[in-house]
Scaffold this motif. Structure first.
Motif, PDB file in Angstrom:
ATOM      1  N   LEU A  50       0.842  -1.192   0.000  1.00 47.29           N
ATOM      2  CA  LEU A  50       0.000   0.000   0.000  1.00 47.29           C
ATOM      3  C   LEU A  50       0.880   1.246   0.000  1.00 47.29           C
ATOM      4  O   LEU A  50       1.855   1.320   0.744  1.00 47.29           O
ATOM      5  N   LYS A  51       0.519   2.223  -0.819  1.00 45.54           N
ATOM      6  CA  LYS A  51       1.308   3.454  -0.905  1.00 45.54           C
ATOM      7  C   LYS A  51       0.404   4.652  -0.683  1.00 45.54           C
ATOM      8  O   LYS A  51      -0.629   4.799  -1.330  1.00 45.54           O
ATOM      9  N   PHE A  52       0.806   5.491   0.260  1.00 43.10           N
ATOM     10  CA  PHE A  52       0.048   6.699   0.585  1.00 43.10           C
ATOM     11  C   PHE A  52       0.675   7.899  -0.112  1.00 43.10           C
ATOM     12  O   PHE A  52       1.876   8.141  -0.003  1.00 43.10           O
ATOM     13  N   ASP A  53      -0.152   8.652  -0.837  1.00 41.30           N
ATOM     14  CA  ASP A  53       0.322   9.841  -1.558  1.00 41.30           C
ATOM     15  C   ASP A  53       0.377  11.020  -0.585  1.00 41.30           C
ATOM     16  O   ASP A  53      -0.559  11.808  -0.465  1.00 41.30           O
ATOM     17  N   ASP A  54       1.494  11.118   0.095  1.00 42.61           N
ATOM     18  CA  ASP A  54       1.706  12.142   1.120  1.00 42.61           C
ATOM     19  C   ASP A  54       1.534  13.550   0.542  1.00 42.61           C
ATOM     20  O   ASP A  54       0.803  14.389   1.101  1.00 42.61           O
ATOM     21  N   GLU A  55       2.206  13.816  -0.582  1.00 45.03           N
ATOM     22  CA  GLU A  55       2.179  15.151  -1.171  1.00 45.03           C
ATOM     23  C   GLU A  55       0.785  15.515  -1.678  1.00 45.03           C
ATOM     24  O   GLU A  55       0.328  16.656  -1.546  1.00 45.03           O
ATOM     25  N   GLY A  56       0.096  14.529  -2.279  1.00 50.88           N
ATOM     26  CA  GLY A  56      -1.245  14.782  -2.776  1.00 50.88           C
ATOM     27  C   GLY A  56      -2.215  15.120  -1.664  1.00 50.88           C
ATOM     28  O   GLY A  56      -3.048  16.033  -1.795  1.00 50.88           O
ATOM     29  N   PHE A  57      -2.098  14.406  -0.544  1.00 54.98           N
ATOM     30  CA  PHE A  57      -2.967  14.663   0.602  1.00 54.98           C
ATOM     31  C   PHE A  57      -2.713  16.060   1.160  1.00 54.98           C
ATOM     32  O   PHE A  57      -3.631  16.813   1.451  1.00 54.98           O
ATOM     33  N   ARG A  58      -1.429  16.397   1.291  1.00 54.32           N
ATOM     34  CA  ARG A  58      -1.074  17.714   1.851  1.00 54.32           C
ATOM     35  C   ARG A  58      -1.584  18.843   0.965  1.00 54.32           C
ATOM     36  O   ARG A  58      -2.031  19.882   1.465  1.00 54.32           O
ATOM     37  N   ALA A  59      -1.555  18.644  -0.351  1.00 56.51           N
ATOM     38  CA  ALA A  59      -2.021  19.690  -1.275  1.00 56.51           C
ATOM     39  C   ALA A  59      -3.529  19.900  -1.177  1.00 56.51           C
ATOM     40  O   ALA A  59      -4.012  21.031  -1.236  1.00 56.51           O
ATOM     41  N   ASP A 108     -11.474   7.611   5.703  1.00 60.29           N
ATOM     42  CA  ASP A 108     -11.945   7.780   4.329  1.00 60.29           C
ATOM     43  C   ASP A 108     -11.006   8.666   3.519  1.00 60.29           C
ATOM     44  O   ASP A 108     -10.733   8.398   2.342  1.00 60.29           O
ATOM     45  N   LEU A 109     -10.515   9.733   4.149  1.00 65.00           N
ATOM     46  CA  LEU A 109      -9.616  10.647   3.441  1.00 65.00           C
ATOM     47  C   LEU A 109      -8.274   9.974   3.147  1.00 65.00           C
ATOM     48  O   LEU A 109      -7.693  10.165   2.073  1.00 65.00           O
ATOM     49  N   VAL A 110      -7.804   9.190   4.095  1.00 62.21           N
ATOM     50  CA  VAL A 110      -6.548   8.462   3.880  1.00 62.21           C
ATOM     51  C   VAL A 110      -6.734   7.450   2.749  1.00 62.21           C
ATOM     52  O   VAL A 110      -5.872   7.295   1.879  1.00 62.21           O
ATOM     53  N   GLY A 111      -7.890   6.763   2.751  1.00 61.07           N
ATOM     54  CA  GLY A 111      -8.173   5.790   1.706  1.00 61.07           C
ATOM     55  C   GLY A 111      -8.210   6.422   0.330  1.00 61.07           C
ATOM     56  O   GLY A 111      -7.826   5.801  -0.665  1.00 61.07           O
ATOM     57  N   GLU A 112      -8.648   7.681   0.270  1.00 60.78           N
ATOM     58  CA  GLU A 112      -8.722   8.401  -1.004  1.00 60.78           C
ATOM     59  C   GLU A 112      -7.346   8.546  -1.646  1.00 60.78           C
ATOM     60  O   GLU A 112      -7.222   8.594  -2.878  1.00 60.78           O
ATOM     61  N   PRO A 166      -4.453  20.722   3.388  1.00 64.80           N
ATOM     62  CA  PRO A 166      -3.284  21.245   4.124  1.00 64.80           C
ATOM     63  C   PRO A 166      -3.534  21.418   5.615  1.00 64.80           C
ATOM     64  O   PRO A 166      -2.645  21.152   6.429  1.00 64.80           O
ATOM     65  N   GLY A 167      -4.731  21.860   5.984  1.00 63.70           N
ATOM     66  CA  GLY A 167      -5.023  22.069   7.403  1.00 63.70           C
ATOM     67  C   GLY A 167      -5.041  20.778   8.178  1.00 63.70           C
ATOM     68  O   GLY A 167      -4.446  20.674   9.270  1.00 63.70           O
ATOM     69  N   ILE A 168      -5.725  19.771   7.653  1.00 58.67           N
ATOM     70  CA  ILE A 168      -5.784  18.463   8.323  1.00 58.67           C
ATOM     71  C   ILE A 168      -4.390  17.848   8.396  1.00 58.67           C
ATOM     72  O   ILE A 168      -3.979  17.318   9.433  1.00 58.67           O
ATOM     73  N   TYR A 169      -3.651  17.945   7.300  1.00 61.56           N
ATOM     74  CA  TYR A 169      -2.297  17.391   7.263  1.00 61.56           C
ATOM     75  C   TYR A 169      -1.446  17.987   8.387  1.00 61.56           C
ATOM     76  O   TYR A 169      -0.779  17.265   9.136  1.00 61.56           O
ATOM     77  N   GLN A 170      -1.510  19.317   8.505  1.00 50.11           N
ATOM     78  CA  GLN A 170      -0.670  19.994   9.496  1.00 50.11           C
ATOM     79  C   GLN A 170      -1.036  19.610  10.918  1.00 50.11           C
ATOM     80  O   GLN A 170      -0.170  19.564  11.802  1.00 50.11           O
ATOM     81  N   ASP A 171      -2.314  19.290  11.140  1.00 48.53           N
ATOM     82  CA  ASP A 171      -2.746  18.884  12.482  1.00 48.53           C
ATOM     83  C   ASP A 171      -2.081  17.594  12.941  1.00 48.53           C
ATOM     84  O   ASP A 171      -2.000  17.324  14.151  1.00 48.53           O
ATOM     85  N   PHE A 172      -1.604  16.798  11.986  1.00 42.78           N
ATOM     86  CA  PHE A 172      -1.039  15.499  12.341  1.00 42.78           C
ATOM     87  C   PHE A 172       0.467  15.423  12.094  1.00 42.78           C
ATOM     88  O   PHE A 172       1.052  14.335  12.099  1.00 42.78           O
ATOM     89  N   VAL A 173       1.065  16.579  11.897  1.00 41.79           N
ATOM     90  CA  VAL A 173       2.519  16.628  11.760  1.00 41.79           C
ATOM     91  C   VAL A 173       3.147  16.705  13.142  1.00 41.79           C
ATOM     92  O   VAL A 173       2.719  17.488  13.991  1.00 41.79           O
ATOM     93  N   ARG A 174       4.134  15.885  13.391  1.00 40.60           N
ATOM     94  CA  ARG A 174       4.833  15.876  14.673  1.00 40.60           C
ATOM     95  C   ARG A 174       6.303  16.257  14.455  1.00 40.60           C
ATOM     96  O   ARG A 174       6.916  15.867  13.463  1.00 40.60           O
TER      97      ARG A 174
END
Length: 287
Positions: A130-139, A264-268, A142-150
């Motif tokens: 399974l491969k998650f498109d990190d850059e695509g999700f962040r684009a 659901d968003l991750v699955g997308e 962006p707000g949700i992505y940043q909430d989960f950045v550590r």
């Protein structure tokens, strides 16, 4: 009782693979049993030293190094030679194993040979990763992505042991038994291709190869750990190793937390790669 019990058990299985029947079972004559017992005792004793060395090396990997390159002692030069020899044997085993697997894979695809080959080898299909498109999700989010950045702080730095790529000493100069095995491989392939021997001989060869690969991996681990412990918190040992470790601050996505909160968003943005096939050769001679 021994340290690194799983490593020792696995090494014993591989070292005596030609005596294996199936699963955990081996067929041992009385003299074979004595060999196994003696080797088990030797390895269990050695494992105590190896375990301590690995722990020290792991602890040093978590420490920032200074700028000093220290001089090599005679002992560490010996360790380097042991590492290079073991590493060369390990790589040779992997390369020959890849050649064997290719020959067996071709044979398994041939209906005239498949039945005989399946006694000791099978083609396994493994589900694609399974491969998650990190850059695509962040684009897109962006707000949700940043909430989960550590923010993570860690000590990092890869070690480079001198001569690992350029080592070209002939196997006959340090391990005549292994050199003889390697030299016999091309001749065995020629005999199989000309019909003088069956591909079952490739399986027997792979079991012998397994023994040498396991021994080389063990010797490589010991030598590398000794070199790292000798290096300590310094940046390296002249002509032996470079091991610069620095503190690094990185941003890392907490993928597990993100998935739990927004499945659901991750699955997308998650795709599955195509299945891959690989030849699995039986590590026992159960026929």
């Amino acid at each position: 009782k021994t340290e690194r019990v799983e490593s020792v058990e696995t090494l014993l299985h591989k070292k005596f693979a030609p005596l294996g029947v199936r699963g955990e079972w081996m067929f041992l004559e009385p003299n074979d049993l004595e060999r196994v017992k003696n080797e088990a005792i030797r390895l269990s004793t050695e494992a105590a030293e190896v375990s301590l060395l690995c722990s020290e090396a792991d602890e040093l990997a978590r420490k920032i190094s200074d700028d000093q390159i220290i001089a090599a002692t005679e002992d560490v030069k010996v360790n380097l030679r042991e590492y290079l020899e073991a590493n060369a044997k390990f790589k040779a085993c992997k390369n020959i194993k890849a050649e064997i697997n290719k020959i067996l894979k071709d044979a398994l695809e041939d209906e005239n040979e498949k039945e005989d080959i399946e006694l000791f080898a099978k083609v396994q299909e493994r589900r694609g990763s399974l491969k998650f498109d990190d850059e695509g999700f962040r684009a897109k989010y962006p707000g949700i992505y940043q909430d989960f950045v550590r923010i993570e702080k860690s000590i990092k730095g890869n070690s480079t042991i001198s001569g690992a790529r350029s080592f070209d000493l002939a196997f006959s100069e340090f391990d005549l038994e292994f050199a003889t095995l390697v030299d016999s491989f091309d001749n065995l392939v020629d005999e199989i291709e000309s019909g003088l021997k069956s591909k079952e001989k490739l399986h027997e060869f792979s079991l012998e190869l397994l023994r040498f690969q396991a021994e080389a991996e063990w010797e490589k681990l010991k030598a590398e750990s000794l070199i790292k412990v000798a290096c300590g918190t310094h940046a390296g040992i002249d002509g032996i190793i470079k091991w610069v470790r620095t503190e690094q601050i990185t941003e890392k996505l907490d993928k597990a937390a993100l998935t739990e909160a927004h499945p659901d968003l991750v699955g997308e943005f998650t795709t599955q790669a195509e299945p891959v096939t690989a030849v699995k050769v039986d590590p026992k001679k159960g026929y």
